[in-house]
Structure formats: C-alpha cells, structure tokens
Design a protein around this motif. Structure first.
Motif, PDB file in Angstrom:
ATOM      1  N   TYR A  48       9.997  10.201   1.121  1.00 17.21           N
ATOM      2  CA  TYR A  48      10.335   8.839   0.714  1.00 17.21           C
ATOM      3  C   TYR A  48       9.976   8.619  -0.747  1.00 17.21           C
ATOM      4  N   PHE A  49      10.904   7.977  -1.477  1.00 19.22           N
ATOM      5  CA  PHE A  49      10.713   7.705  -2.897  1.00 19.22           C
ATOM      6  C   PHE A  49      10.926   6.222  -3.143  1.00 19.22           C
ATOM      7  N   VAL A  50      10.212   5.711  -4.143  1.00 25.37           N
ATOM      8  CA  VAL A  50      10.453   4.329  -4.552  1.00 25.37           C
ATOM      9  C   VAL A  50      11.739   4.305  -5.357  1.00 25.37           C
ATOM     10  N   VAL A  51      12.582   3.329  -5.106  1.00 23.30           N
ATOM     11  CA  VAL A  51      13.815   3.226  -5.879  1.00 23.30           C
ATOM     12  C   VAL A  51      13.470   2.619  -7.229  1.00 23.30           C
ATOM     13  N   LYS A  52      13.596   3.432  -8.264  1.00 21.89           N
ATOM     14  CA  LYS A  52      13.320   3.076  -9.676  1.00 21.89           C
ATOM     15  C   LYS A  52      12.107   2.221  -9.949  1.00 21.89           C
ATOM     16  N   LEU A  62      11.351  -1.101   4.527  1.00 14.88           N
ATOM     17  CA  LEU A  62      11.448  -0.994   3.068  1.00 14.88           C
ATOM     18  C   LEU A  62      12.778  -0.379   2.660  1.00 14.88           C
ATOM     19  N   MET A  63      13.229   0.583   3.464  1.00 12.41           N
ATOM     20  CA  MET A  63      14.474   1.264   3.146  1.00 12.41           C
ATOM     21  C   MET A  63      15.657   0.316   3.321  1.00 12.41           C
ATOM     22  N   LEU A  64      15.620  -0.466   4.398  1.00 14.94           N
ATOM     23  CA  LEU A  64      16.720  -1.409   4.634  1.00 14.94           C
ATOM     24  C   LEU A  64      16.757  -2.466   3.530  1.00 14.94           C
ATOM     25  N   ARG A  65      15.580  -2.761   2.978  1.00 16.60           N
ATOM     26  CA  ARG A  65      15.519  -3.748   1.912  1.00 16.60           C
ATOM     27  C   ARG A  65      15.915  -3.124   0.570  1.00 16.60           C
ATOM     28  N   GLU A  88       0.829  -1.200   0.000  1.00 16.74           N
ATOM     29  CA  GLU A  88       0.000   0.000   0.000  1.00 16.74           C
ATOM     30  C   GLU A  88       0.870   1.258   0.000  1.00 16.74           C
ATOM     31  N   ILE A  89       1.921   1.212   0.820  1.00 14.20           N
ATOM     32  CA  ILE A  89       2.820   2.363   0.899  1.00 14.20           C
ATOM     33  C   ILE A  89       3.538   2.557  -0.428  1.00 14.20           C
ATOM     34  N   LEU A  90       4.052   1.454  -0.996  1.00 18.55           N
ATOM     35  CA  LEU A  90       4.781   1.554  -2.262  1.00 18.55           C
ATOM     36  C   LEU A  90       3.880   2.118  -3.356  1.00 18.55           C
TER      37      LEU A  90
END
Lengths: 259, 503
Positions: A255-259, A242-245, A209-211
């Motif tokens: 916060y941004f989704v990585v690519k 999510l960030m650690l992953r 949901e967050i992503l």
C-alpha cells in the motif's frame, strides 16, 4: 525545433504541434523496473509536467511505459519514440490502448520508419532520436549494458544536461545510473518534495497512523499490522476505506499513499 | 452339486449384490471355468483358489467345476471374488457345510497359502450388508466394524473359516467400533504460530476454514505459502461421524485405507503434484476410481504452483467446484463420486517469482507475466472467493515477541463459526457460507446501509463483476460470523474487499 536538424525523415502519429517540442525532458530506464524505479517516476513526473515539460520516452515496457502512463495520469503531454515503424501493427491490446491514449491526450508517436519491424539495431537508432528530441535527459534505472546508457552517451555527445537517479549499489539496474554519476557524465537528480510532505487526511486517528507509516514507503498489510501492533483484519478494513476514498493505492500487495 | 454364495460388486460408491454360483459336476471332463463378465483379475482367481485350497489341506475336486457370477451383465473386477468362489467349491464338494454359508456375504482376496489379503471396498460391503453377517479378510475387517447392525467375521485363512462352519472352532465376530472415538481431534503438523509474520494470510486461512471458501495465495517463492497451506489442516474442525463415514467410503473404494485401519480419522488434505493427469485429478480408469478431488472430499485440496498445472487439469476442476460431485463416464461405467472440497492454491506473481520483491528484481518480460497469469482461466479464478498476497518477509525485521494466534485458538473460532452456519442453514441443503446461492445471499446476508454503500463504491472503483459482488457478500458474511455479528457491518465488508480478485 531549433536544435534538432534531422538527417532523416521522421514519421509520426497524432496531431503535429510545434509547441510540443519547445521544452522536452527525455526520461529513460530499464525494462526491468523495480519498485524503487516506479516510486521515483511517480514522484518526479508530475513535478516535471507541472513545470511545463513535454515528457519523451521510448514506449518499451518497464520504466519507459511507466513514464508515459504517469505523464498521462497527471494530464501531461508525452512523445513516444518507437523502436519500430509507426504503422507496425503487431502490438497487443494494452500497447494499442496506450498508443491511443498518448495520441488522444495531444501527444505524438514518433518513429524513424514507417513499416519497420523491431529488431536489434532499431533500438539504438531510436535511442539516438530520444536523445536528440529532449533538451535534457533523466536516466532512472539502467543496467551496465543497456539502451538507456546508449541514450545517455548520445545526449552527452550532443552536450545536453544529463541527470541520473542514484540507486542501491546492490541493484543490477542501478549499476548504469551510478556509473554515469561516477564518470561525471551525469549529475544526481535531486528530488524536492513540493509543499509540506503530507497532510493527514485520515478520518480518524487510526487511519492517520497508517498514513503516517506508509507516507514514504509501501508496506503490506501484515507489516503495517506488525508495526502498529494491531490485528491484520482491522488494518485490512481500514486500508480498504482509505483506498475507496482515494488516499492510498495498492500494488502487488503493498500500500502506498497517493502523492 | 450346485451351491450359491452371496457376494457384492462395488462400482464407484454403488454396491450391487452378486451371486456366485459354483457347480461341481459329478460327470464330465475335469476343468475349472469362470463365466459372467469376469475381468482378468477375476479370471486369475482360478489359480489362486486352486492353490489356496490345496495348500490349506483340502482337496481340490478333480471334476468339472463351473463358476457363474450373476447377474452376468455387470462387469466384475478385482480379486474380492476369490473367497466366495473358494467357499463355494468347498461347500459343493462337501468339505464344509453348505447350510452355514447361506445368508452371509463373502468378500476377499486369497493368497496362495490360503490366508486372506487386505481387500479394498470392505466398508461398502458392510454398509450394504445391513443385518447380515459378512466374512471379510481380518486385515480389512475393522473398516466394516464401524457400521451398525452388521456382524463382521474377520477371517484369517480358509482353514479357520472351515473350522468355523464345521463348529470346530468359532471365529469371534468383531466388536462394534464407535466412530467418534476414532476421529482424531486435530492435526497440528504445522502450527500457524510457527509461521513468521504473514498475519493477513493467516487471517485469510481462518476465513477460508470457517466459511469453506476457496483461497488463492500469491507471492514470491520462499515466503511460506506452502507452510501456511499445511497449517490449514490444523485449523479445520474435526470430522463428524457421518462425514467420517462418507470420506472413508471413498478411501475404501480407492484402496487407500491401511490394513487394520477402520476409518479416515482426520479431514483429508491432498496436495497433488502438478504433473497430475486429468484422470488422476477427477478420477478415471475403466472401472473408475476416485481422483484427487474426491479424495479431498470434505477436506482441502492444495494446488501448489497452480499455474504449473496443465490447463486441462485445472479446467476439469470446474464441474466439481460447482456441483460438489464429479461424474466420470467411461464405456463400461458411469460413476459419480462426491467431491466437495475447499480449494487452496498458491501461485508466484510471475514466472521468475520476484515481481514486487523488495530486494530482487524481476527478470520477466511483460508478455511472460501476462502469459503466465493467463494460464489460470477466468472461470476458475471466479470460483475462488479469497485472494491474498503473501509478500516476502524480512526475517531480521520480525519481532519474535509478537506471537500470533496458535492453530488451536484459530480452530476453536472456526468450530464456533461452523456451528453458527449449521444453525443458519438447517433448513437448506448447504453447510457453509461459501455454498450459498443468490437466493440464500438475499435471505441470510443483511448488509447495513454503510456496508452496502462501500460495496457499491468498490464495484465502481475496482470494476467488479456481478459474480464477484455476490462473492464479496459471502466472504463478508463469514467475517461477520467470526465477529459473532448477525448483520454485516461496514468493517466486515471493508475487510472482505481486501480479498477481492486481483489477477
């Protein structure tokens, strides 16, 4: 270097490799980069690198530096055209580190001078070199009186394709790029997302949901919590996971989704 | 005739007995002298005492009067010796009975009409007096009335005092005041429910209040940092009797208690302007007075625009933040004041303030930003447990129906967590999670394997130092306490990582 016949000598640092100059994309923009500018760079640079472009930019902080960094981050090669002599040593630690990384990754530092101190006239001269090296030009963010527009003007005279990234008409650093498009000197740079936009990698529905929510814009914790109607403390701890992953990253609280 | 009157001197929070010896000689040239390391203010007592005695309708003896403040090697400052000197002269010139003045302590400043003025440090006199009677100005007498086993006589003026000694009209001693009745339960100047959005920052404030952690907020101007900080005062637990007394002692010495007031009733909340000098911050002066760090003892010290404070002032916070006390050394005195405060700081992300703002672009150069951020030194940042972003809020987007928690609600959680800590640390000399040393961390912070794993991961990914490693554990301890959970679970640690140091 068929289309590039310099009247002056160029100095460089790094390993000279003709192939670097085979397909060059110059990307320029404002020193006062906004969040939007950074997002654009992070979206388009990896695509260009993948398509085999060498990325050329001007090593100044703001858009230029973000372009170099984005190129290095996705394993591309980049040419930095300096607004000062190649041996001018008054750089600070971060700049020196970037120089080193550019050279180590097979890129080049290029300049018209050997020992020149940066001053008002050196930058337009550098802009000319950037326009000349690149086969095409992308302007990301530019004010009305900016070096990026000088580069665009040079590229226009050299009859090279110019692309501009349109921006909000209220942003002073989009006035220049929008003007280029309005004048017909540049075409709108179209961004085509590669593949399916985003696969949800969240380990559970909450993370998914967050992503989903931050897939195309950066949001801060309180905003995410508000939109999902959940406590900020829970959202915070999920974002950390999510960030650690490596699925999201944080910049200036967003916060941004990585690519 | 020689008369000895008891009084006291306050040096810092220490009180020493002073004997005021007054001799009215039967022979010799008329005169009035004070000896015994008296400061200018004490020297001037001569004129005040002389006029006050005459204006109260007594005779000022036209004889050779010598006043000695013993022991003679302690420097004496302030106007509080007016009363003992005046009483000494009246007794030595047989205008009031000497016997009834013995055993009691006199302390207070005289006005020219013979009345007594508000005098600072009366609480300390009361604490020192133990089982004795004290005669103090009526306006300050309430301060001493909270002390057990002291008879406090509130004195309005010299005439009433003499009538009291001559048994013409007795002064009623003050009734003992119960501390707990005076403590104000809460102080909701700003209720956090009124601050729009910023749920994460409110959560961080809750953690800070619950565990006594220092907190740094950064974000663009106008996003509510100052308002949030003000809201902090409303979520702190009430002062206990002992704490109230401890805080009042400091305020009494500083002369910051209003006349008639007997106690500092709520947790201190200080917000000094950034023009403050190092002496104003940690305390100073030739007879050192407490500074802002001591005035915020057991409360909150809020530094708005922290990067605008002079470097020297910020660096002077290091020792008090570490030890909870501050030592001030001057040529004439060496004084220690307690200074155990929660630091709350707010900074802009860059000099213009708009870095990372959704709509306005930042006009700062890279260099300016780094220079601005480097103003707050690493050691200070290292002592701040919680770092939180307070981003710009788009007001029109805020949903007024989504109401956050009220300050009262949050405060109840905070009180519960403080109780948990009280029980946990009953055998240690600390009160809150933030005060834990490494050995306490090992003893009281049991990390579940998952939590341990993500902490290790985070240390690598975010390049955390050993100190921030322990800091994170302490913060996660408080978060687990807020969850009423004995062990630290993975989500507690993950949330703690949200508040890691970022600049």
């Amino acid at each position: 270097m068929s289309n590039f016949n310099p009247k002056y000598k160029l100095y460089y640092q790094g390993e000279w490799d003709e192939s670097l100059f085979a397909k060059c994309m110059t990307i320029v923009g404002s020193r006062r980069m906004t969040d939007y500018g950074r997002r654009v760079i992070e979206k388009i640079v990896p695509q260009l690198v993948q398509a085999g472009w060498t990325i050329v930019s001007g090593f100044m902080y703001g858009v230029d530096r973000a372009v170099h960094e984005a190129t290095l981050a996705c394993g591309g090669r980049t040419i930095a055209v300096l607004g000062w002599g190649v041996n001018w040593q008054k750089l600070d630690d971060r700049e020196l580190k970037l120089e080193e990384e550019i050279v180590n990754s097979g890129g080049l530092l290029v300049s018209l001078w050997e020992e020149q101190v940066p001053t008002l006239w050196t930058f337009p001269a550098r802009d000319r070199v950037m326009a000349a090296i690149g086969h095409e030009l992308i302007v990301i963010e530019a004010g009305v009186k900016s070096g990026s527009l000088i580069t665009a003007e040079m590229a226009y005279k050299l009859k090279k394709p110019i692309w501009a990234v349109p921006g909000p008409i209220t942003s002073s650093v989009s006035l220049g790029t929008n003007q280029l498009i309005a004048d017909g000197k540049a075409k709108i740079y179209q961004y085509h997302p590669l593949g399916p936009p985003l696969k949800l990698r969240g380990g559970n529905p909450q993370e998914g949901e967050i992503l989903d929510l931050i897939s195309d814009q950066g949001l801060d914790v309180s905003e995410i919590a508000r939109r999902l109607g959940r406590p900020a403390s829970d959202i915070g701890s999920e974002l950390t996971m999510l960030m650690l992953r490596g699925d999201v990253e944080e910049r200036e609280g967003k916060y941004f989704v990585v690519k | 005739m020689l008369v000895k009157i008891k009084s006291v001197a306050n040096v810092g929070l220490e009180t020493t007995a002073i004997e005021v010896e007054v001799d009215v000689a039967s022979q010799g040239f008329p005169g009035f002298n004070i000896v015994g390391l008296a400061s200018k203010a004490v020297e001037e007592a001569r004129e005040r005492v002389k006029t006050a005695i005459t204006n109260s309708g007594f005779d000022f003896p036209p004889k050779k009067i010598t006043v000695n403040l013993a022991p003679a090697d302690i420097p004496k400052d302030g106007a509080a010796y007016d009363l003992p000197i005046a009483v000494g002269i009246l007794a030595a010139s047989a205008q009031c009975s000497e016997k009834s003045t013995q055993g009691a302590i006199f302390f207070g400043e005289l006005s020219l009409d013979g009345s007594l003025r508000h005098t600072k440090g009366v609480l300390l006199v009361g604490l020192y007096a133990k089982n004795n009677a004290i005669y103090v100005p009526i306006e300050s007498a309430n301060e001493a009335a909270v002390v057990d086993n002291v008879t406090v006589y509130p004195v309005r003026n010299l005439r009433e005092l003499v009538d009291h000694f001559q048994d013409i009209k007795k002064i009623e001693p003050l009734k003992h005041i119960e501390i707990q009745e005076l403590v104000i339960d809460a102080n909701f100047e700003v209720d956090l429910v009124d601050v729009a959005g910023q749920e994460q920052a409110k959560r961080a404030l809750t953690i800070a209040a619950a565990g006594g952690h220092n907190l740094l907020m950064f974000g663009p101007p106008g996003t509510g940092k100052t308002m949030l900080a003000k809201g902090m005062a409303g979520i702190l637990p009430p002062l206990s009797s002992l704490e109230a007394l401890e805080v009042t002692r400091i305020y009494s010495v500083a002369g910051l208690l209003d006349s008639g007031e007997s106690l500092v009733r709520r947790r201190p909340y200080r917000h000094p302007h950034h023009g403050v000098s190092p002496a104003g911050m940690v305390g100073g002066g030739s007879n050192p007075l407490p500074g802002e760090v001591s005035l915020s003892h057991l409360g909150v010290l809020f530094l708005d625009e922290m990067a605008e404070f002079p470097r020297s002032v910020l660096e002077s916070l290091r020792q008090p933040m570490e030890d909870g006390t501050v030592s001030i050394v001057r040529a004439s005195a060496h004084v220690s004041y307690p200074a155990s405060f929660t630091l709350l700081a707010a900074v802009n992300p860059c000099p213009c303030g708009y870095l990372g703002h959704p709509r306005r672009e930042c006009k700062c150069t890279d260099k300016m930003i780094r220079k601005y951020r480097s103003r707050i030194s690493g050691p200070i940042l290292d002592r701040i447990d919680l770092h939180v972003h307070v981003p710009a809020v788009e007001i029109e987007k805020l949903d007024s129906s989504a109401v956050g928690q009220s300050s009262l609600n949050i405060r109840n959680q905070v009180i519960l967590v403080r109780k948990i800590q009280e029980i946990r640390f009953k055998d240690e000399k600390i009160y809150t999670n933030s005060q834990m040393g490494n050995k306490h961390v090992k003893k009281y912070c049991e990390l579940m394997p998952d939590a341990q794993r993500i902490l290790k991961l985070a240390v690598e990914k975010f390049d955390l130092s050993a100190r921030s490693y322990f800091r994170l554990i302490k913060v996660s301890r408080t978060i687990a306490d807020l969850d009423n959970c004995d062990k630290i679970l993975v989500n507690h640690m993950a949330e703690a990582l949200q508040y890691r140091q970022q600049i």
